[in-house]
Design an enzyme around this catalytic site. Structure first.
Site, PDB file in Angstrom:
ATOM      1  N   TRP A 247      -7.381  -1.475  -5.251  1.00  0.00           N
ATOM      2  CA  TRP A 247      -7.878  -0.191  -4.752  1.00  0.00           C
ATOM      3  C   TRP A 247      -7.596   0.957  -5.739  1.00  0.00           C
ATOM      4  CZ3 TRP A 247     -11.347  -0.436  -1.153  1.00  0.00           C
ATOM      5  CH2 TRP A 247     -11.305  -1.472  -0.218  1.00  0.00           C
TER       6      TRP A 247
ATOM      7  N   GLY B 231       0.833  -1.186   0.000  1.00  0.00           N
ATOM      8  CA  GLY B 231       0.000   0.000   0.000  1.00  0.00           C
ATOM      9  C   GLY B 231       0.870   1.238   0.000  1.00  0.00           C
TER      10      GLY B 231
ATOM     11  N   GLU C  64      -2.980   7.687  -0.263  1.00  0.00           N
ATOM     12  CA  GLU C  64      -1.740   8.420  -0.550  1.00  0.00           C
ATOM     13  C   GLU C  64      -0.770   8.381   0.637  1.00  0.00           C
ATOM     14  OE1 GLU C  64      -1.516  10.171  -3.842  1.00  0.00           O
ATOM     15  OE2 GLU C  64      -3.123   8.722  -3.976  1.00  0.00           O
TER      16      GLU C  64
ATOM     17  N   ARG D 163      -0.947  14.788  -1.721  1.00  0.00           N
ATOM     18  CA  ARG D 163      -1.163  14.800  -0.274  1.00  0.00           C
ATOM     19  C   ARG D 163      -1.612  16.180   0.202  1.00  0.00           C
ATOM     20  NH1 ARG D 163       4.263  11.144   1.012  1.00  0.00           N
ATOM     21  NH2 ARG D 163       3.240   9.115   0.675  1.00  0.00           N
TER      22      ARG D 163
END
Length: 384
Positions: free
Chosen positions: A163, A138, A370, A250
């Protein structure tokens, strides 16, 4: 809560795009939030198309490729806050092509930018996706195992992603794969892939806690051929492009969290002013008033940090640490504020009669995508 741009000096064009997005959020996004949340897993393409017609889906793309030309991160944060005030999932969907554009702008040739960005502009744009996450990796993007093997004229990609926002609905993908499986970050390369590439397939929609407007699926690569001209940057340069993208994404997601929190705060404040308990509006009860004060204070603090990070990126400073601070602070603030909004509404906050319970489920994603909050703390510690 006052509108976010009053303390800042903005150009006429910035004021116009902010007002456009504020109006669109109020009239088109907010009324559809609950419906989309409760629907079967379907991307609300009609809202995306409406946003395209007024210039919101491509505002962040350079003018020379047909976009709106607001390439600075500061403006992107102003826009994202307004859209996610309307609804977190829909707001992020409307601007999702920006996540595809960032690595292309960082690594692409002029020919690649012209070929792959122009379809994102105008009143009928395609949708796009950024394919990084895998079932076993991830936040640690350097550990991906999807690989690209050099062949005559290009590469063959094999592996699996998970995802992936807009997977299946997207026509264009930036895919990160290992060209050197013995390396970590130095082995990662980026590729541009079309939806109809033979060997590219996707799974069923993944069941999510919130932000259901953005449908996520797995992607499967079975000897997917990518011409050499569609490699993005040099071999091994993909991780660099991804990290530069993360600095922007982000920070922008921090702005999304601020907008969502602002919505929850305003809803709770209005409720506290009109709801009576023990013979007076509940806002006159000290515990409630202090809670609302904490909510307002944290929102403004997070907003300032997000916009500071945006200014830092736009000025060309090394911004990885401050971007992580912005995302960490804003996402955890949004969880606090949405939880506090539910507490303020009491039983009604826990009910689907009001939107605050949905917003709490929605903003939880900002602590995960993120890079999780744990990873953000690691990033910050490495950039002290």
């Amino acid at each position: 809560m006052t509108a976010m741009f009053e303390p800042w000096t903005l150009t006429t064009e910035q004021r116009e795009i902010v007002k456009l997005c504020r109006d669109f959020a109020e009239k088109e996004i907010r009324p559809r939030g609950r419906e989309v949340d409760e629907a079967d897993v379907v991307t609300p393409v009609d809202i995306f198309q409406k946003a395209a017609k007024v210039g919101i889906t491509d505002y962040m793309i350079p003018e020379e490729f047909g976009g709106g030309g607001f390439t600075d991160v500061f403006t992107q944060c102003l826009v994202q806050e307004e859209l996610c005030w309307g609804d977190p999932g829909i707001g992020n969907l409307v601007c999702s092509n920006g996540f595809f554009s960032d690595p292309l702008l960082a690594l692409g040739t002029e020919e690649q930018k012209d070929k792959w960005l122009r379809p994102l502009t105008g009143t009928s744009p395609v949708m796009t996706a950024l394919a990084t996450t895998e079932p076993g990796s991830g936040s640690d993007a350097a550990s991906i195992i999807t690989y690209a093997t050099k062949v005559d004229g290009g590469y063959r990609i094999n592996g699996q992603k998970a995802w992936i926002s807009n997977a299946g609905a997207a026509d264009q993908y930036v895919v990160f794969a290992k060209t050197d499986r013995n390396e970590r970050s130095k082995g990662v390369t980026a590729f541009l892939v079309k939806k109809d590439a033979p060997g590219l397939t996707w799974g069923e929609p993944m069941k999510k806690m919130g932000q259901r407007a953005i449908v996520c699926r797995e992607l499967f690569f079975d000897n997917v051929f990518v011409p050499e001209e569609d490699r993005l940057g040099d071999e091994g340069q993909g991780f660099y492009g991804l990290m530069k993208t993360f600095d922007i994404s982000r920070t922008v997601l921090g702005a999304a969290a601020v907008g969502s929190a602002r919505a929850a705060y305003e809803f709770a404040l209005d409720y506290a002013r009109t709801r009576t308990q023990f013979g007076k509006p509940i806002i006159e009860h000290q515990a409630v008033a202090f809670r609302l004060a904490d909510m307002a204070n944290r929102i403004e603090s997070a907003r300032l940090l997000v916009l500071h990070a945006a200014r830092s990126i736009d000025a060309g400073y090394e911004s990885t640490g401050v971007a992580a601070m912005a995302k960490l602070t804003a996402s955890e603030m949004a969880m606090f504020v949405t939880h506090a909004a539910i507490q303020t509404l009491g039983g009604w906050g826990y009910s689907r009669e009001f939107p605050v319970e949905q917003w709490m489920r929605d903003v939880k994603l900002e602590e995960i995508e993120e890079g999780t909050s744990d990873i953000m703390r690691v990033v910050i510690s490495r950039n002290l």
